[in-house]
Design a protein around this motif. Structure first.
Motif, short mmCIF file in Angstrom:
data_model
loop_
_atom_site.label_atom_id
_atom_site.label_comp_id
_atom_site.label_asym_id
_atom_site.label_seq_id
_atom_site.Cartn_x
_atom_site.Cartn_y
_atom_site.Cartn_z
N UNK A 60 -13.00 20.67 -0.38
CA UNK A 60 -13.40 19.27 -0.48
C UNK A 60 -12.59 18.31 0.35
N UNK A 61 -11.40 18.72 0.78
CA UNK A 61 -10.58 17.83 1.61
C UNK A 61 -9.64 18.64 2.48
N UNK A 147 -1.89 14.11 -0.50
CA UNK A 147 -3.17 14.34 -1.16
C UNK A 147 -3.97 13.05 -1.24
N UNK A 148 -4.85 12.89 -0.24
CA UNK A 148 -5.78 11.76 -0.25
C UNK A 148 -7.03 12.19 0.51
N UNK A 149 -8.10 11.41 0.38
CA UNK A 149 -9.39 11.82 0.92
C UNK A 149 -9.47 11.64 2.43
N UNK A 196 -9.88 4.68 -4.52
CA UNK A 196 -8.54 5.02 -5.00
C UNK A 196 -7.56 3.87 -4.75
N UNK A 197 -7.68 3.24 -3.58
CA UNK A 197 -6.81 2.10 -3.26
C UNK A 197 -7.06 0.96 -4.24
N UNK A 198 -8.33 0.64 -4.48
CA UNK A 198 -8.67 -0.44 -5.41
C UNK A 198 -8.21 -0.14 -6.83
N UNK A 202 -3.38 5.85 -5.62
CA UNK A 202 -2.97 6.56 -4.40
C UNK A 202 -1.47 6.87 -4.41
N UNK A 203 -0.86 6.88 -5.59
CA UNK A 203 0.59 7.11 -5.66
C UNK A 203 0.98 8.48 -5.10
N UNK A 204 0.08 9.45 -5.21
CA UNK A 204 0.39 10.79 -4.71
C UNK A 204 0.40 10.87 -3.20
N UNK A 205 0.01 9.79 -2.54
CA UNK A 205 -0.11 9.81 -1.08
C UNK A 205 1.23 10.05 -0.41
#
Length: 289
Positions: A60-61, A147-149, A196-198, A202-205
């Motif tokens: 998926x990513x 880990x982000x899209x 995720x930003x809104x 996104x802390x895992x970024x």
């Protein structure tokens, strides 16, 4: 003995993979494909050229797939490198990597490389698209993908970041029909990233959004603190004007017009249209309740 293992995520890349592997063999004999069950000749070509192929269904990513490789495959070299199948290294960068890695001080954890984009046969030099600086080489065990899209970057757990002088090249040989379909798929992931930003999820970024950091940190800040807060459909217009006019994208000629319009306006307008569709679907569900 090779100092670096190059890791490439692939799916139906028979058009590019031979060019990519032959180019990378000038810096390494350790080239690894993580293939998402290609249906073309990608794996056969890679194997015939001496690359090692692992198959893992697409999760998926890119970040999940790449981190799967880091967790499940054995890499014996001191350095790791991330490449895409449609990318290659310039001769100057090949020479620089071969000279630099053996002499790198222990406090250096990774290297940033400049990427140039070739579109419709032309190098896109303006519109803020060059140089695009990416952390692509790092010490084995020192990094993983956040880990982000979308726009996932390699994050170092320790060590300083250094810069290589010369370029890698992103030169996709597929036609515009393929390219626009790919952008449509990217748009779906971009929507998830903006959501995720809104939602402040996104802390895992791990890559800090900062105007004083590396280029990717500055871009992250602009996306999270500025662009994401502009109203839908206004922001694609603002971004295209900024990129094509203020950053001189119009000087890239006809190929530049197509690229900056499609990637800088159409793509981002499509993202906003999908965002609107998502909000309307959520509103309808709320009304039914």
């Amino acid at each position: 003995m090779s100092l670096v293992t190059v890791i490439i995520l692939t799916y139906n890349e028979e058009l590019h993979i031979e060019r990519c592997i032959r180019n990378l063999q000038k810096i390494s004999s350790h080239i690894v494909l993580i293939d998402s069950c290609s249906t073309d000749k990608t794996c056969a070509i890679a194997t015939s050229l001496g690359a090692k192929v692992y198959e893992n269904p697409w999760p998926g990513s890119h970040s999940i797939q790449f981190n799967w490789a880091l967790e499940n495959c054995t890499f014996d070299t001191e350095w790791l490198m991330r490449m895409d199948a449609d990318e290659y290294l310039t001769d100057e960068l090949i020479d620089e990597i071969n000279r630099t890695l053996p002499a790198t001080p222990s406090e250096t954890g990774g290297f940033i490389i400049k990427r140039r984009v070739i579109f419709l046969g032309k190098w896109i030099k303006r519109g803020g698209f060059y140089p695009h600086r990416l952390l692509r080489v790092w010490r084995n065990g020192y990094g993983k993908l956040e880990e982000r899209w979308m726009d996932e970057h390699v994050v170092l757990s320790k060590g300083n970041i250094a810069h290589l002088q010369y370029d890698m090249v992103d030169h996709n040989l597929n036609n515009l029909t393929w390219w626009t379909q790919k952008q449509n798929n990217y748009a779906n992931r971009e929507v998830l990233d903006l959501v995720d930003i809104q939602n402040r999820s996104t802390a895992a970024a791990n890559v800090a959004a900062s105007l004083t950091g590396e280029q990717f940190s500055r871009k992250r800040w602009l996306k999270e603190k500025a662009y994401s807060r502009i109203p839908l459909f206004v922001r694609p217009l603002c971004y295209f004007f900024f990129r094509y006019i203020l950053l001189l994208g119009f000087l890239d000629g006809k190929a530049g017009l197509v690229f900056h319009f499609l990637q800088g306006f159409w793509y981002r307008f499509l993202v906003d249209a999908k965002m609107l569709e998502l909000r309307m679907a959520g509103l309808k569900r709320s009304e039914k309740k």
